[in-house]
Enzyme design. Structure first.
Site, PDB file in Angstrom:
ATOM      1  N   CYS A  40       0.797  -1.236   0.000  1.00  0.00           N
ATOM      2  CA  CYS A  40       0.000   0.000   0.000  1.00  0.00           C
ATOM      3  C   CYS A  40       0.823   1.276   0.000  1.00  0.00           C
ATOM      4  O   CYS A  40       0.274   2.368  -0.092  1.00  0.00           O
ATOM      5  CB  CYS A  40      -0.954  -0.024   1.179  1.00  0.00           C
ATOM      6  SG  CYS A  40      -1.866  -1.565   1.223  1.00  0.00           S
ATOM      7  N   HIS A  48      -2.561   7.948   6.399  1.00  0.00           N
ATOM      8  CA  HIS A  48      -2.838   6.688   5.700  1.00  0.00           C
ATOM      9  C   HIS A  48      -4.285   6.298   6.009  1.00  0.00           C
ATOM     10  O   HIS A  48      -5.038   5.961   5.120  1.00  0.00           O
ATOM     11  CB  HIS A  48      -1.846   5.623   6.142  1.00  0.00           C
ATOM     12  CG  HIS A  48      -1.955   4.343   5.376  1.00  0.00           C
ATOM     13  ND1 HIS A  48      -1.890   4.300   4.004  1.00  0.00           N
ATOM     14  CD2 HIS A  48      -2.146   3.059   5.789  1.00  0.00           C
ATOM     15  CE1 HIS A  48      -2.038   3.038   3.602  1.00  0.00           C
ATOM     16  NE2 HIS A  48      -2.193   2.267   4.653  1.00  0.00           N
ATOM     17  N   HIS A 104      -9.683   2.468  -0.176  1.00  0.00           N
ATOM     18  CA  HIS A 104      -8.240   2.250  -0.177  1.00  0.00           C
ATOM     19  C   HIS A 104      -7.837   1.730  -1.550  1.00  0.00           C
ATOM     20  O   HIS A 104      -8.142   0.599  -1.913  1.00  0.00           O
ATOM     21  CB  HIS A 104      -7.864   1.255   0.921  1.00  0.00           C
ATOM     22  CG  HIS A 104      -6.389   1.127   1.143  1.00  0.00           C
ATOM     23  ND1 HIS A 104      -5.446   1.727   0.323  1.00  0.00           N
ATOM     24  CD2 HIS A 104      -5.678   0.482   2.100  1.00  0.00           C
ATOM     25  CE1 HIS A 104      -4.235   1.442   0.764  1.00  0.00           C
ATOM     26  NE2 HIS A 104      -4.357   0.689   1.844  1.00  0.00           N
TER      27      HIS A 104
END
Lengths: 396, 346
Positions: free
Chosen positions: A161, A292, A326
């Protein structure tokens, strides 16, 4: 050492297909996480996702006069965002085709969005699908290399990620070390059965809308998208529009667990600290953090703890994943674009769905869009395998 | 400058611990599989959960990290990471129709799993990156380390590459035209060039730094280009050599990625025509097989030749100079991704 400037950007996500559309959604607090309409999975109608409501066929048609049957959705998203960024920065055909233009892409799924085709090609004996060279990570960068005829250094990064945050800092380093004069950097991921089922098996997907930094958060929503930025040396910019300077970056590993961050948030703390040191800034200089903030139990708590360690009381922060979901390998680049956009327009984008703070820190993210004067913005990206990266952008 | 201090190479041949290329392992069904050692450094419980790519990379890295316990970062090139785990998870998705699945294969299959596992086992919290750019994944990892050391020569990094053959990626690459239709032995790989080659796998790990003391080889320069135009490749290689002192400074040995695929011969012939008459020429894919990071085997070979001063007979295509101080590696992955690397002896 040359300063690295951002002269162009492009983005496509569940909240818009252009920079302008994405900004409008952020300003108007219009999230893009909905039930699936296009991606065929058994979880359609159950797991909300940040899906781009354009079919692959329609995307293909908007990008190609003559269809290219080997291109996957991830590749299409790359071309869409990279074209906007290139146009935005005004790079010429000659500059693109020169050996000093670099291209750095990032992805986690690559062409594996075609999960069923991959399964079939892995087992088929006689003849393959058109996608036999389109599944790997590199395939998404190679479609852009081919389309734009880029002859400089080309790379694809996969650190889960944080992939595209690393693509951005790698591009900046290529320029600083003389391996490129300009770099097109970013990343893309599309929805895939592979990630939907993988994250679901790990019990970190939310069946409702994700609520980053909320006490009662239930997990993340997956999303898809792509974003690219054009990086150039300050001395090469010649009166062009400059959005921001990439003034700092950090990369460290949490070295704790394959799929969760240590309770003291060591990796996040170290990458934020390194980015500040590189930018020669103090924690107090940061005006906003694009966190994040995935909305999982583990991430939001450990990220809050690491912010507390570094900042005491952190500056305004929020997670735009509450708008886009995400987007994995694309998230670092999409959020870099949002950060740069917020800095350029002197505005803060909020976190949606937040109600109550996490007891351990009591931190409350930005809940509504607002205008604010600030100089420096930080963007965090943390991934599986403990891969943590932080970028800092500053007013030019 | 990037200096190489220590390396560990897992391949189909005897390249680990005691190198011996006098007897070569023969390929089976167009595949050259790695000879894996007994992994004494990895706890058995951890080892059982590891896929092959993770196992090979951790297994080749840990012995080096005993001597250099905390490098300033871990940089790995891998086109596919854990391909076997990836397809195992895919099989679960299809077989159980996206039902209740176990996440083990999913977590192991991500490309960054090798670098992440090494960091986790050795508690290395520093720089960590995974380059996945297919046939240039290793070269990008090398360039990453090269740039970091240019910026700060006092640092030390663990630099490496890994890729595995699984039945699945072998099948996909076969359908894509990478491999020979008929069975060919690696011992006859160069005898009758035809479309396709044979598959391989491997792992290379190295300790590199910006300091020459204790090193046995150095990387002077590297460059890559994407094109199928052989004239542009030749021109780029020519300019690369000239930027690095050619013709006054010329390679004593050229190592190419020739792999018996007739479609790629023109590129390698061009590179061979560019170096001086006295330059020796070597090749290695009959030992390693072809895979996205196979060039790292060629890189390891170059550092071994610089370390020992000897060119193994089995790799020699054309003899020439025997005192090898400078080596040029030219590798080409599937006609599109080209890499030039210059190394020199310490």
């Amino acid at each position: 050492m040359s300063r690295i400037m951002i002269t162009g950007m492009g983005v496509i996500s569940a909240i818009g297909t252009t920079l302008k559309e994405n900004r409008d959604s952020l300003i108007n607090e219009r999230g893009g996480i909905t039930q699936l309409e296009f991606y065929p999975t058994a979880y359609a109608g159950r797991l909300p996702c940040g899906e781009i409501k354009i079919s692959s066929a329609a995307l293909h048609k908007s990008l190609f006069t003559y269809p290219d049957p080997t291109i996957t959705r991830s590749g299409l998203l790359v071309l869409h965002a990279a074209e906007e960024a290139i146009k935005d920065s005004g790079l010429t055909q000659e500059q693109l085709a020169s050996t000093d233009t670099a291209l750095v892409g990032a992805t986690t799924v690559g062409g594996m969005c075609l999960t069923d085709e991959l399964f079939s090609d892995a087992h088929e004996k006689i003849s393959g699908s058109p996608y036999t060279s389109s599944y790997d990570c590199a395939s998404i960068t190679l479609v852009a290399q081919k389309r734009f005829g880029i002859l400089g250094e080309i790379n694809t990064i996969n650190t889960a990620c944080s992939s595209s945050a690393n693509a951005i800092l790698y591009g900046a380093r290529l320029i600083r070390q003389g391996f490129a004069r300009r770099a097109i950097v970013g990343g893309a991921d599309s929805l895939a059965k592979f990630t939907i089922n993988g994250f679901n098996a790990l019990n970190i997907l939310s069946y409702g809308l994700c609520a980053p930094f909320d006490r009662d958060r239930r997990g993340l929503n997956l999303g898809e998208g792509a974003a690219f930025l054009v990086l150039e040396k300050e001395e090469d910019v010649n009166g062009k529009k400059i959005y921001a300077e990439l003034s700092g970056y950090g990369n460290s590993n949490d070295a704790f667990h394959p799929s969760s961050i240590s309770l003291e948030g060591e990796g996040p703390y170290l990458s934020m600290k390194e980015a500040l040191e590189r930018a020669k800034l103090n924690a107090g200089d940061i005006g906003y953090i694009n966190a994040h903030g995935t909305g999982t139990e583990n991430n939001d708590e450990t990220e809050s703890v690491s912010m507390q360690r570094l900042f005491g009381t952190p500056p305004p922060f929020a997670s735009t994943k509450s708008f886009t979901g995400h987007t994995l390998g694309a998230s670092g680049a999409i959020e870099a674009v949002y950060s740069v956009m917020g800095l350029a327009h002197q505005e803060l984008y909020p976190s949606l769905q937040f109600r109550e703070p996490i007891p351990a820190t009591g931190f409350i993210p930005v809940k509504h869009y607002r205008k604010q004067a600030f100089q420096h913005i930080m963007s965090n990206s943390f991934g599986f395998g403990g891969n943590c990266s932080t970028l800092i952008f500053s007013k030019p | 400058m990037l200096y190489i201090h220590k390396s560990a190479c897992f391949s189909a041949q005897q390249t680990y611990s005691e190198t011996d290329l006098s007897v070569i392992t023969e390929s089976k069904d167009n595949r050259l599989k790695v000879k894996e050692p007994v992994y004494t450094d990895i706890p058995p419980g951890t080892l059982r959960r590891m896929g092959k790519a993770v196992r090979m990379s951790v297994g080749s890295a840990l012995p080096l990290l005993k001597e250099f316990p905390q490098p300033d970062g871990i940089i790995i090139g891998t086109a596919n990471g854990g391909m076997e785990d990836c397809i195992k998870f895919l099989n679960q998705i299809i077989e159980y129709r996206e039902g209740l699945l176990t996440p083990g294969n999913f977590v192991q299959s991500t490309s960054n799993a090798p670098a992440a596992q090494i960091a986790m086992i050795t508690k290395n919290k520093k720089y960590n990156n995974t380059h996945t750019h297919r046939g240039l994944a290793f070269e990008n990892a090398l360039l990453d380390a090269f740039m970091l050391l240019k910026e700060n020569p006092d640092r030390t990094y663990l630099l490496g590459s890994v890729d595995e053959i699984s039945d699945y990626n072998f099948n996909i690459d076969r359908l894509d035209g990478c491999f020979r239709d008929e069975i060919v032995s690696n011992k006859q790989l160069f005898d009758h060039p035809a479309a396709g080659t044979i598959a391989g796998e491997g792992s290379l790990m190295m300790i590199v730094s910006g300091q020459p003391s204790g090193a046995f080889a150095a990387v002077d320069a590297l460059q890559t280009i994407h094109t199928t135009d052989e004239r542009l490749v030749l021109k780029t290689l020519f300019e690369f050599l000239h930027k690095n002192g050619f013709p006054a400074v010329a390679p004593d040995l050229l190592i190419t990625g020739e792999n018996g695929d007739a479609r790629l011969e023109k590129y390698y012939r061009n590179a061979e025509s560019l170096v001086p008459r006295g330059t020796a020429i070597a090749r290695f894919k009959h030992l390693s097989g072809e895979y996205s990071t196979a060039s790292s085997f060629g890189f390891w070979l170059a550092t071994e030749i610089l370390r020992t001063g000897k060119i193994p007979e089995i790799v020699l295509k054309k003899s020439g100079k025997t005192d090898i101080r400078k080596i040029l590696i030219y590798n080409n992955y599937r006609g599109l991704q080209h890499a030039f690397v210059l190394l020199s002896a310490r």
